[in-house]
Design a protein around this motif. Structure first.
Motif, mmCIF file in Angstrom:
data_model
loop_
_atom_site.group_PDB
_atom_site.id
_atom_site.type_symbol
_atom_site.label_atom_id
_atom_site.label_comp_id
_atom_site.label_asym_id
_atom_site.label_seq_id
_atom_site.Cartn_x
_atom_site.Cartn_y
_atom_site.Cartn_z
ATOM 1 N N MET A 7 51.492 51.341 54.148
ATOM 2 C CA MET A 7 50.629 51.514 52.997
ATOM 3 C C MET A 7 49.267 51.994 53.487
ATOM 4 S SD MET A 7 49.778 48.820 49.944
ATOM 5 C CE MET A 7 51.149 49.292 48.921
ATOM 6 N N THR A 8 48.798 53.051 52.891
ATOM 7 C CA THR A 8 47.505 53.616 53.279
ATOM 8 C C THR A 8 46.375 52.913 52.529
ATOM 9 O OG1 THR A 8 47.533 55.264 51.512
ATOM 10 C CG2 THR A 8 48.586 55.884 53.613
ATOM 11 N N PRO A 9 45.132 53.083 52.987
ATOM 12 C CA PRO A 9 44.016 52.521 52.224
ATOM 13 C C PRO A 9 43.996 53.032 50.777
ATOM 14 C CG PRO A 9 43.261 53.193 54.387
ATOM 15 C CD PRO A 9 44.685 53.672 54.257
ATOM 16 N N ARG A 10 44.320 54.316 50.626
ATOM 17 C CA ARG A 10 44.311 54.905 49.277
ATOM 18 C C ARG A 10 45.367 54.267 48.380
ATOM 19 N NH1 ARG A 10 43.941 61.222 47.753
ATOM 20 N NH2 ARG A 10 43.913 60.933 45.508
ATOM 21 N N SER A 11 46.603 54.113 48.880
ATOM 22 C CA SER A 11 47.671 53.564 48.036
ATOM 23 C C SER A 11 47.432 52.091 47.713
ATOM 24 C CB SER A 11 49.036 53.769 48.690
ATOM 25 O OG SER A 11 49.121 53.091 49.920
ATOM 26 N N LEU A 12 46.918 51.330 48.671
ATOM 27 C CA LEU A 12 46.613 49.916 48.413
ATOM 28 C C LEU A 12 45.503 49.790 47.375
ATOM 29 C CD1 LEU A 12 46.992 46.908 49.045
ATOM 30 C CD2 LEU A 12 45.310 47.190 50.895
ATOM 31 N N PHE A 13 44.452 50.577 47.542
ATOM 32 C CA PHE A 13 43.334 50.503 46.609
ATOM 33 C C PHE A 13 43.762 50.923 45.205
ATOM 34 C CE2 PHE A 13 39.295 51.959 44.729
ATOM 35 C CZ PHE A 13 38.599 50.766 44.823
ATOM 36 N N ARG A 14 44.569 51.975 45.115
ATOM 37 C CA ARG A 14 45.044 52.427 43.796
ATOM 38 C C ARG A 14 45.904 51.360 43.130
ATOM 39 N NH1 ARG A 14 44.869 56.797 40.539
ATOM 40 N NH2 ARG A 14 46.579 56.976 39.077
ATOM 41 N N ALA A 15 46.776 50.726 43.909
ATOM 42 C CA ALA A 15 47.646 49.682 43.345
ATOM 43 C C ALA A 15 46.815 48.549 42.750
ATOM 44 C CB ALA A 15 48.591 49.151 44.417
ATOM 45 N N LEU A 16 45.770 48.120 43.458
ATOM 46 C CA LEU A 16 44.941 47.027 42.933
ATOM 47 C C LEU A 16 44.084 47.488 41.762
ATOM 48 C CD1 LEU A 16 44.713 44.010 43.845
ATOM 49 C CD2 LEU A 16 45.992 45.448 45.359
ATOM 50 N N ALA A 17 43.629 48.743 41.785
ATOM 51 C CA ALA A 17 42.850 49.264 40.654
ATOM 52 C C ALA A 17 43.701 49.283 39.389
ATOM 53 C CB ALA A 17 42.328 50.664 40.969
ATOM 54 N N VAL A 18 44.948 49.692 39.515
ATOM 55 C CA VAL A 18 45.856 49.712 38.356
ATOM 56 C C VAL A 18 46.185 48.288 37.922
ATOM 57 C CG1 VAL A 18 48.188 50.337 37.602
ATOM 58 C CG2 VAL A 18 46.806 51.989 38.868
ATOM 59 N N ALA A 19 46.446 47.410 38.880
ATOM 60 C CA ALA A 19 46.752 46.010 38.537
ATOM 61 C C ALA A 19 45.589 45.372 37.792
ATOM 62 C CB ALA A 19 47.079 45.218 39.801
ATOM 63 N N GLU A 20 44.370 45.651 38.220
ATOM 64 C CA GLU A 20 43.187 45.111 37.547
ATOM 65 C C GLU A 20 43.116 45.624 36.111
ATOM 66 O OE1 GLU A 20 39.369 43.261 36.957
ATOM 67 O OE2 GLU A 20 41.139 42.811 38.149
ATOM 68 N N LEU A 21 43.422 46.881 35.915
ATOM 69 C CA LEU A 21 43.433 47.471 34.575
ATOM 70 C C LEU A 21 44.498 46.805 33.699
ATOM 71 C CD1 LEU A 21 42.954 51.113 33.746
ATOM 72 C CD2 LEU A 21 45.067 50.096 32.969
ATOM 73 N N VAL A 22 45.689 46.598 34.241
ATOM 74 C CA VAL A 22 46.780 45.969 33.488
ATOM 75 C C VAL A 22 46.414 44.536 33.107
ATOM 76 C CG1 VAL A 22 49.162 45.115 33.680
ATOM 77 C CG2 VAL A 22 48.598 47.439 34.422
ATOM 78 N N THR A 23 45.810 43.794 34.041
ATOM 79 C CA THR A 23 45.483 42.395 33.728
ATOM 80 C C THR A 23 44.318 42.287 32.751
ATOM 81 O OG1 THR A 23 44.059 42.095 35.678
ATOM 82 C CG2 THR A 23 46.421 41.562 35.916
ATOM 83 N N TRP A 24 43.425 43.287 32.718
ATOM 84 C CA TRP A 24 42.401 43.308 31.669
ATOM 85 C C TRP A 24 43.097 43.384 30.305
ATOM 86 C CZ3 TRP A 24 37.852 41.736 30.716
ATOM 87 C CH2 TRP A 24 36.833 41.778 31.678
ATOM 88 N N THR A 25 44.136 44.224 30.240
ATOM 89 C CA THR A 25 44.883 44.360 28.986
ATOM 90 C C THR A 25 45.525 43.027 28.607
ATOM 91 O OG1 THR A 25 45.293 46.693 29.442
ATOM 92 C CG2 THR A 25 46.735 45.615 27.819
ATOM 93 N N MET A 26 46.119 42.350 29.602
ATOM 94 C CA MET A 26 46.726 41.037 29.329
ATOM 95 C C MET A 26 45.696 40.060 28.769
ATOM 96 S SD MET A 26 49.167 40.539 32.659
ATOM 97 C CE MET A 26 49.640 38.877 32.174
ATOM 98 N N LEU A 27 44.523 40.035 29.369
ATOM 99 C CA LEU A 27 43.482 39.118 28.907
ATOM 100 C C LEU A 27 43.020 39.474 27.499
ATOM 101 C CD1 LEU A 27 41.473 36.821 29.303
ATOM 102 C CD2 LEU A 27 39.970 38.445 30.494
ATOM 103 N N LEU A 28 42.796 40.756 27.246
ATOM 104 C CA LEU A 28 42.333 41.165 25.919
ATOM 105 C C LEU A 28 43.392 40.925 24.847
ATOM 106 C CD1 LEU A 28 40.393 44.398 26.916
ATOM 107 C CD2 LEU A 28 39.428 42.174 26.280
ATOM 108 N N VAL A 29 44.655 41.155 25.178
ATOM 109 C CA VAL A 29 45.732 40.854 24.227
ATOM 110 C C VAL A 29 45.795 39.344 23.975
ATOM 111 C CG1 VAL A 29 48.258 40.824 23.925
ATOM 112 C CG2 VAL A 29 47.103 42.915 24.672
ATOM 113 N N GLY A 30 45.623 38.552 25.042
ATOM 114 C CA GLY A 30 45.587 37.100 24.879
ATOM 115 C C GLY A 30 44.473 36.668 23.948
ATOM 116 N N MET A 31 43.306 37.308 24.096
ATOM 117 C CA MET A 31 42.174 36.972 23.206
ATOM 118 C C MET A 31 42.478 37.385 21.765
ATOM 119 S SD MET A 31 39.112 38.014 25.795
ATOM 120 C CE MET A 31 37.774 37.646 24.681
#
Length: 152
Positions: free
Chosen positions: A1-25
């Motif tokens: 896993m490259t720095p770019r692919s790891l960083f992108r994976a976490l950036a997308v995961a953070e975006l998805v979990t924001w959605t989870m939190l907002l849907v929960g609210m």
């Protein structure tokens, strides 16, 4: 896993979990389903948020980002849906290019952060396990302290 692919994976995961939190609210305050949706979305989001901060720091050290770029990366996790635009921006600037650094350049004395990075890159599975344990410990401490705003 490259720095770019790891960083992108976490950036997308953070975006998805924001959605989870907002849907929960939305489910709590609009639909009236109580605290459970927010607890689930908030817990997952909190864990990924902390993991994103760690990964952003490791990638920033590896890529030799300025402290300002690191701060902007951290801040992108606070504002909903900005981790992915931040990732796209640093990728376009070439700030995610290249492999993991495993040693200092010839004639350059590595600093403390560089030596820590080299240890992480040399044993990624151990480093990931230690990082996950540290994120869980911080997460548990924060859960013990309670939410930043008392619930109604």
């Amino acid at each position: 896993m490259t720095p770019r692919s790891l960083f992108r994976a976490l950036a997308v995961a953070e975006l998805v979990t924001w959605t989870m939190l907002l849907v929960g609210m939305l489910l709590k305050y609009v639909v009236g389903l109580g605290d459970l949706p927010v607890r689930i979305g908030g817990s997952v989001h909190g864990f990924v948020f902390l993991a994103y901060l760690v990964v952003t720091t490791v990638v920033a050290v590896n890529q030799r980002w300025s402290f300002g770029a690191l701060l902007l990366g951290w801040a992108s996790a606070i504002v909903p849906y900005t981790t992915l635009p931040f990732e796209v921006g640093v990728a376009r600037r070439g700030m995610l290019e290249g492999p993991w650094r495993r040693a200092a350049a010839d004639g350059v004395r590595p600093g403390v952060w560089d030596r820590l990075l080299f240890a992480v890159v040399a044993r990624p599975v151990v480093a990931a396990a230690v990082g996950a344990v540290l994120v869980v410990l911080v997460f548990v401490v924060l859960l013990t302290l309670g939410p930043p705003v008392p619930s109604r």
